[in-house]
Design a protein around this motif. Structure first.
Motif, mmCIF file in Angstrom:
data_model
loop_
_atom_site.group_PDB
_atom_site.id
_atom_site.type_symbol
_atom_site.label_atom_id
_atom_site.label_comp_id
_atom_site.label_asym_id
_atom_site.label_seq_id
_atom_site.Cartn_x
_atom_site.Cartn_y
_atom_site.Cartn_z
ATOM 1 N N SER A 88 4.786 -3.007 -4.400
ATOM 2 C CA SER A 88 4.633 -2.867 -2.927
ATOM 3 C C SER A 88 3.889 -1.240 -2.617
ATOM 4 C CB SER A 88 5.845 -3.167 -2.262
ATOM 5 O OG SER A 88 5.317 -2.972 -0.910
ATOM 6 N N ALA A 89 2.944 -1.098 -2.070
ATOM 7 C CA ALA A 89 2.395 0.263 -1.557
ATOM 8 C C ALA A 89 3.063 0.548 -0.409
ATOM 9 C CB ALA A 89 0.847 -0.058 -1.127
ATOM 10 N N VAL A 90 3.570 1.896 -0.415
ATOM 11 C CA VAL A 90 4.387 2.608 0.517
ATOM 12 C C VAL A 90 3.677 2.824 1.709
ATOM 13 C CG1 VAL A 90 5.926 3.578 -1.067
ATOM 14 C CG2 VAL A 90 3.577 4.834 -0.558
ATOM 15 N N THR A 91 2.260 2.451 1.682
ATOM 16 C CA THR A 91 1.407 2.752 2.874
ATOM 17 C C THR A 91 1.286 1.556 3.790
ATOM 18 O OG1 THR A 91 -0.515 1.858 1.623
ATOM 19 C CG2 THR A 91 -0.209 4.220 1.841
ATOM 20 N N GLU B 243 13.604 -8.401 -8.242
ATOM 21 C CA GLU B 243 13.267 -6.898 -8.806
ATOM 22 C C GLU B 243 12.027 -6.342 -8.142
ATOM 23 O OE1 GLU B 243 12.705 -6.573 -13.123
ATOM 24 O OE2 GLU B 243 14.562 -8.069 -13.167
ATOM 25 N N PHE B 244 12.166 -5.174 -7.217
ATOM 26 C CA PHE B 244 11.410 -4.781 -6.197
ATOM 27 C C PHE B 244 10.592 -3.330 -6.594
ATOM 28 C CE2 PHE B 244 10.431 -2.917 -2.093
ATOM 29 C CZ PHE B 244 9.944 -4.023 -1.474
ATOM 30 N N GLY B 245 9.379 -3.716 -6.783
ATOM 31 C CA GLY B 245 8.502 -2.505 -7.324
ATOM 32 C C GLY B 245 7.892 -1.908 -6.075
ATOM 33 N N VAL B 246 7.845 -0.706 -6.269
ATOM 34 C CA VAL B 246 6.914 0.406 -5.318
ATOM 35 C C VAL B 246 5.991 1.419 -5.894
ATOM 36 C CG1 VAL B 246 8.581 0.309 -3.298
ATOM 37 C CG2 VAL B 246 8.843 2.016 -5.086
ATOM 38 N N GLY B 247 4.822 1.641 -5.184
ATOM 39 C CA GLY B 247 4.093 2.541 -5.716
ATOM 40 C C GLY B 247 3.405 3.334 -4.641
ATOM 41 N N ALA B 248 2.612 4.280 -5.210
ATOM 42 C CA ALA B 248 1.792 5.330 -4.205
ATOM 43 C C ALA B 248 0.574 4.589 -3.512
ATOM 44 C CB ALA B 248 1.602 6.595 -4.836
#
Length: 317
Positions: free
Chosen positions: A80-83, A106-111
C-alpha cells in the motif's frame, strides 16, 4: 501460519486488474485449493500496466471481500502506497481486514511508485526522499496503533495525539511487509520496521548486493538481519518441455509488447526443474517467501505446475 522461523511459504500475486469480481474470486479460491500459502493484491489506483483506461479494483476493499470468501490462505496487500491514505486510516482498515479474515492479514506498505492516478486524480506525488520519510513515519504509526492503548507521534508529515484504535488486530503482531529495494533510504526503513521485506527477484547477483546492504542497515540499528523475513516476487512460464515454454513465452511477450517492464520479472521460461534450479540461489540466500506473479491473463498451466512440481521440490531442498 507463523511467519517467523525457517518454514518456506509460497504465494500467488494476483493483483486486481480484472473487470469482474467473480474471475478474481475464482483465482483466489483455486490458489487456495492448490495449496498456496498466501495470495496478494497490490494497492495501485491506476497502474500503468493496461494503459490509461485499464481496469483496476480498489485493493483494500477488495482484499476484505476476498478474505471473507477464503478460509486458509494468508491475505496480503503488497504493497500500500503511503501517498494514498493517512497512516491512522490505513491502520484502522488493516485491523478491520484482520478481523474479517480471522487473523490472516499481512499488511504491506511502500514509498509509492508510478501510478496514473497522480495525474488523473490530482493526488500529490512528493519526491522520493519525502515519500521515504512518509514511509518511516507510517510504520511508527501503524505499529503504535496496532499495539498500544494510545499513540502520540510527532513527525514531519504525521501527528497523533493520544490516538486510539479499538479493537486491536486479532494477531498479536500483525505482520508488516515493506516493499522496495532502494539501497540508501528504503532498506534503512526495512531494517527499522519490517517483519517481511519484499522485492522483485531480479537476478541473484543484484539481489545478493541488496541483501548485503540490508545487512549493513540492520547492523547500524542493532538488529539481527535474520529477523527480517525475505520475500521475492517473480513470474515464470512453465511447461513439460522447454520448446513448449518458449512458444508460450512468445505469446505472453507479444501480449505485453516490447519494452514492457513486466518482461523483466520472469525468472524461468522452461520446465519445473529449470525453475527449481533458478530459485535455489535465492533459497540459499535466505529467501523464505516465494510469490508467483499471476496477473491477467493468468497462465494457469504455470500456476498449477509451480504448485504441483516446483513447490514440493523447493520444500525438499
Amino acid at each position: 501460519m507463523q511467519i517467523h522461523g525457517p518454514a518456506l511459504r509460497f504465494g500467488v500475486h494476483s493483483g486486481q486488474q480484472y473487470t469482474d469480481f467473480g474471475t478474481l474470486l475464482d483465482l483466489w479460491q483455486r490458489a487456495e485449493a492448490l495449496g498456496y500459502d498466501m495470495v496478494s493484491l497490490f494497492d495501485h489506483f491506476r497502474p500503468p500496466l493496461g494503459g490509461p483506461a485499464g481496469p483496476c479494483f480498489d485493493g483494500l476493499s477488495l482484499l476484505s471481500a476476498l478474505a471473507a470468501r477464503t478460509e486458509r490462505v494468508r491475505c496480503v496487500i503488497m504493497v500500500s502506497a503511503v501517498t494514498w491514505r493517512h497512516p491512522a486510516l490505513a491502520a484502522n482498515i488493516a485491523t478491520t481486514i484482520d478481523h474479517v479474515s480471522g487473523g490472516r492479514l499481512e499488511f504491506g506498505v511502500g514509498a509509492a511508485s508510478a501510478d496514473l492516478a497522480y495525474e488523473q486524480y490530482g493526488i500529490p506525488f512528493p519526491s522520493p526522499r519525502v515519500r521515504v520519510e512518509m514511509l518511516d513515519e507510517a510504520c511508527h504509526v501503524l505499529r503504535g496503533l496496532w499495539t498500544q492503548p494510545t499513540t502520540t507521534f510527532s513527525g514531519r508529515h504525521v501527528r497523533l495525539a493520544d490516538a486510539r484504535l479499538e479493537p486491536k488486530p486479532l494477531q498479536t503482531r500483525l505482520p508488516l511487509i515493506i516493499g522496495g529495494d532502494g539501497e540508501r533510504r528504503t532498506l534503512r526503513v526495512v531494517a527499522r520496521h519490517a517483519d517481511i521485506w519484499n522485492t522483485l527477484a531480479g537476478d541473484p547477483e543484484s539481489y545478493a548486493r541488496k541483501l548485503a546492504v540490508l545487512g549493513q542497515h540492520c547492523a547500524a540499528t542493532g538488529r539481527d538481519p535474520d529477523s527480517v523475513r525475505k520475500s521475492v516476487t517473480f513470474r515464470v512460464v512453465l511447461a513439460g518441455d522447454r520448446a513448449t515454454a518458449q512458444r508460450r513465452w512468445t505469446q505472453i511477450a507479444d501480449h505485453f509488447g516490447p519494452g514492457s517492464p513486466v518482461l523483466d520479472e520472469f525468472v524461468t521460461i522452461g520446465t519445473p526443474e529449470d525453475c527449481v534450479r533458478d530459485l535455489q540461489p535465492y533459497l540459499r540466500m535466505g529467501v523464505r517467501d516465494f510469490v508467483l506473479g499471476a496477473r491477467p491473463p493468468v497462465d494457469w498451466a504455470s500456476v498449477e505446475m509451480f504448485a504441483q512440481r516446483v513447490v514440493p521440490a523447493l520444500r525438499a531442498s
